[in-house]
Design an enzyme around this catalytic site. Sequence first.
Site, PDB file in Angstrom:
ATOM      1  N   PRO A 153       1.536  -0.995  -0.162  1.00  0.00           N
ATOM      2  CA  PRO A 153      -0.043  -0.110  -0.018  1.00  0.00           C
ATOM      3  C   PRO A 153       0.381   0.673  -0.230  1.00  0.00           C
ATOM      4  O   PRO A 153       0.878   2.198  -0.624  1.00  0.00           O
ATOM      5  CB  PRO A 153      -1.293  -0.345   1.188  1.00  0.00           C
ATOM      6  CG  PRO A 153      -0.909  -1.403   1.546  1.00  0.00           C
ATOM      7  CD  PRO A 153       0.316  -2.013   0.962  1.00  0.00           C
ATOM      8  N   TYR A 154       2.255   1.596   1.114  1.00  0.00           N
ATOM      9  CA  TYR A 154       3.099   2.495   1.103  1.00  0.00           C
ATOM     10  C   TYR A 154       3.531   2.700  -0.447  1.00  0.00           C
ATOM     11  O   TYR A 154       3.184   3.686  -1.131  1.00  0.00           O
ATOM     12  CB  TYR A 154       3.655   2.166   2.103  1.00  0.00           C
ATOM     13  CG  TYR A 154       4.662   3.328   1.934  1.00  0.00           C
ATOM     14  CD1 TYR A 154       4.368   4.110   2.993  1.00  0.00           C
ATOM     15  CD2 TYR A 154       6.044   3.237   2.055  1.00  0.00           C
ATOM     16  CE1 TYR A 154       5.328   5.878   2.999  1.00  0.00           C
ATOM     17  CE2 TYR A 154       6.842   3.880   2.084  1.00  0.00           C
ATOM     18  CZ  TYR A 154       5.886   6.225   2.903  1.00  0.00           C
ATOM     19  OH  TYR A 154       7.373   6.809   3.181  1.00  0.00           O
ATOM     20  N   SER A 155       4.125   1.968  -0.935  1.00  0.00           N
ATOM     21  CA  SER A 155       4.608   1.824  -2.626  1.00  0.00           C
ATOM     22  C   SER A 155       3.704   2.201  -3.699  1.00  0.00           C
ATOM     23  O   SER A 155       4.457   3.196  -4.252  1.00  0.00           O
ATOM     24  CB  SER A 155       5.521   0.792  -2.408  1.00  0.00           C
ATOM     25  OG  SER A 155       6.489   0.234  -2.087  1.00  0.00           O
ATOM     26  N   SER A 156       2.743   1.455  -3.218  1.00  0.00           N
ATOM     27  CA  SER A 156       1.992   2.116  -4.263  1.00  0.00           C
ATOM     28  C   SER A 156       1.423   3.304  -4.370  1.00  0.00           C
ATOM     29  O   SER A 156       1.017   4.311  -5.526  1.00  0.00           O
ATOM     30  CB  SER A 156      -0.038   1.172  -4.487  1.00  0.00           C
ATOM     31  OG  SER A 156       0.930  -0.257  -4.806  1.00  0.00           O
ATOM     32  N   LYS A 158       2.823   6.323  -2.238  1.00  0.00           N
ATOM     33  CA  LYS A 158       3.992   7.068  -3.133  1.00  0.00           C
ATOM     34  C   LYS A 158       4.451   6.816  -4.609  1.00  0.00           C
ATOM     35  O   LYS A 158       4.699   8.495  -4.750  1.00  0.00           O
ATOM     36  CB  LYS A 158       4.885   6.500  -2.453  1.00  0.00           C
ATOM     37  CG  LYS A 158       5.332   6.866  -0.676  1.00  0.00           C
ATOM     38  CD  LYS A 158       5.268   7.910  -0.204  1.00  0.00           C
ATOM     39  CE  LYS A 158       5.010   8.518   0.709  1.00  0.00           C
ATOM     40  NZ  LYS A 158       4.240   9.812   1.732  1.00  0.00           N
TER      41      LYS A 158
END
Length: 247
Positions: A153-156, A158
Site C-alpha cells: 500500500p505504501y509503495s503504491s 508513493k
Amino acid sequence: MSEQRVAIVTGAARGIGETTAERLSRDGFRVVVADIDEPAAAAVADRISGSSGEAVAQSFDVTSESSVRDMVQATLDRWGRIDALVNNAGVAGQAAPSWQLPDGEFERVLAIDLFGVYYGCRAVLPHMLDRGSGRIVNVASIAGKEGNPNAVPYSSAKSGVLGLTKAIAKEVATTDVLVNAVTPAVIETPLLEQVTQEHIDYMVSKIPMGRVGKTEEVAALISWLCSDECSFSTGAVFDISGGRATY
C-alpha cells in the site's frame, strides 16, 4: 495582506514535517503546523513562536477533502496568502505480504498518503494561480520508485504521488507555481515505530551510504524547493536516499 511568506506543512506535529516547519520558520516563513494531532501540532507551533518565529497549529483530517479545504481557507482568513504547501502527512501502513494485509488496509494508506496529497494540491492551486506564484512540495518515498516488499500500500501510494506531481506540474508549468517531489529513503523519524526492525534493516541495506537519513537533511531540500531560488525545476523528483536510487 501580509507581505511575509506563508507555508503550510501537513503532518507537521512530528518527524520530517516538524523539522520542515522549524526550518521554514527560520527561513522567513509564517508556518501553519497542520496535523490531525492538535495537541502535538500546538506544541510545535508554540515552540516555533517562542523562537522568534510565527506559527499556528491547525487540526485537520487529510483524508477529508472538505477538511483540507477548511484548513486552507483558515490560513487565507488568517494571513491572506499561501506561498508554499508541503504535503508531508503520511503513514507507513502495516508491514506484511500483500495477501496477508487486513481488508481495508490498502485503501486506508492510499487515503492518507495519496488522496490527501491530491486534496492539498486542489485546495491551494486556485489561490496560487490567482497570485501568479507558489510552491508545492510533495513528500513521496524511495518506495515509490522501487517498491518495497511487505509495503505494497505504501509503495503504491508513493508511486502515485510521483505521477500526480508530474501531471499537476505540467498543468501549471507556464505559471510561477512549481510542483516538485522529494523521495527520501529511510529517515530517522517516529514513523519507524510503525514498521518492524526487519523491514528497517532491509531498507538500510539498500542504502550505499549505509545509514538512515536525518530529518534536517530532508527539511533543507524542501526549504530550497519552497524558495524563489527554485525557479526552473517543476515536475521533478529530488532524490534524498543516500545513493539508493539516483534516477
